[in-house]
Design an enzyme around this catalytic site. Structure first.
Site, PDB file in Angstrom:
ATOM      1  N   CYS A  89      78.374  15.969  60.264  1.00  0.00           N
ATOM      2  CA  CYS A  89      78.139  15.227  59.029  1.00  0.00           C
ATOM      3  C   CYS A  89      77.271  16.055  58.081  1.00  0.00           C
ATOM      4  O   CYS A  89      77.712  17.078  57.584  1.00  0.00           O
ATOM      5  CB  CYS A  89      77.548  13.860  59.345  1.00  0.00           C
ATOM      6  N   HIS A 197      81.064  11.625  63.991  1.00  0.00           N
ATOM      7  CA  HIS A 197      79.862  11.703  64.818  1.00  0.00           C
ATOM      8  C   HIS A 197      80.184  11.559  66.308  1.00  0.00           C
ATOM      9  O   HIS A 197      80.145  10.450  66.854  1.00  0.00           O
ATOM     10  CB  HIS A 197      78.900  10.578  64.426  1.00  0.00           C
ATOM     11  N   GLU A 199      78.326  12.287  68.753  1.00  0.00           N
ATOM     12  CA  GLU A 199      77.124  11.850  69.480  1.00  0.00           C
ATOM     13  C   GLU A 199      76.973  10.335  69.493  1.00  0.00           C
ATOM     14  O   GLU A 199      76.186   9.797  70.273  1.00  0.00           O
ATOM     15  CB  GLU A 199      75.873  12.508  68.867  1.00  0.00           C
TER      16      GLU A 199
END
Length: 225
Positions: A89, A197, A199
């Site tokens: 990002c 994302h 994560e």
């Protein structure tokens, strides 16, 4: 062999803890936390993560000021030596602004902040970051960005496609990115920038584990080596 990683934090980062948690959960070892004002990275790093957020309040352009932070000179030097670098990002924006990746991230085509889970096609399943996936596999990964519209000139786009450097492509319309590109690799294959994302997709309790493969790919490849 232990896996040694670092997560960079800038003023305005808000995904650095998520990234650190993901790396620790998958590798079993907590990453070093590195401040943007530091001029050196810890010794012996296997992996560097540049997380999402709004570094420096997104003044000038997203990632522009962060790309000039003292620590980024050390990140660039490490990448040039082959250390894997992941930018997610805002981290992707920082990597393009610093010259580690080609192209730029523009305002979303709809001029709206996009925050939802999206389908993501794995285009290159042979890279350090993607070898746990299958080519053509569609995974579900969250996005949360206002400036994720990937842009590059036609010559650059053709080169990225021809050299297998498009890592991920949106499987649906998200932000107007050229050729629906969601993630790209550098020419050496050790730097990946992506808007979604991973994560945030490593635990079933958080909605899914499709992002876990990215970290497993890198950790398995590096520790195995």
């Amino acid at each position: 062999m232990a896996f040694t990683s670092a997560v960079i934090t800038f003023p305005g980062s808000n995904c650095d803890r998520d990234m650190a948690t993901a790396l620790e959960k998958v590798s079993g070892t907590a990453p070093h936390r590195v401040w943007h004002g530091d001029s050196e990275l810890p010794e012996g790093l296997d992996f560097i993560a540049v997380p999402g957020g709004f570094s420096y309040g997104d003044y000038l352009r997203c990632g522009a000021i962060a790309s000039r932070s003292p620590i980024m000179q050390a990140v660039i030097a490490a990448a040039d030596k082959g250390v894997p670098v992941l930018g997610v990002c805002n981290g992707f924006q920082v990597l393009t602004e610093s010259g580690l990746l080609p192209g730029a991230l523009l305002r979303n085509a709809g001029l709206n902040f996009v925050c939802r889970e999206v389908g993501l096609e794995v285009v290159n399943a042979q890279s350090l970051f993607t070898n746990a996936y299958e080519a053509g596999q569609v995974v579900r990964i969250p996005v949360a960005h206002h400036d994720g519209n990937y842009f590059a000139d036609e010559e650059t786009l053709n080169r990225l496609e021809g050299e297998g450097r498009v890592a991920f492509r949106y499987a649906e319309e998200v932000n107007g990115s050229a050729r629906s590109i969601a993630g790209v690799l550098n020419d050496a294959g050790n730097v990946l920038g992506m808007m979604p994302h991973p994560e945030r997709a490593i635990e079933t309790t958080h909605g899914g584990t499709d992002g876990r493969g990215l970290f497993e790919s890198a950790i398995r490849g590096l520790v195995g080596a």
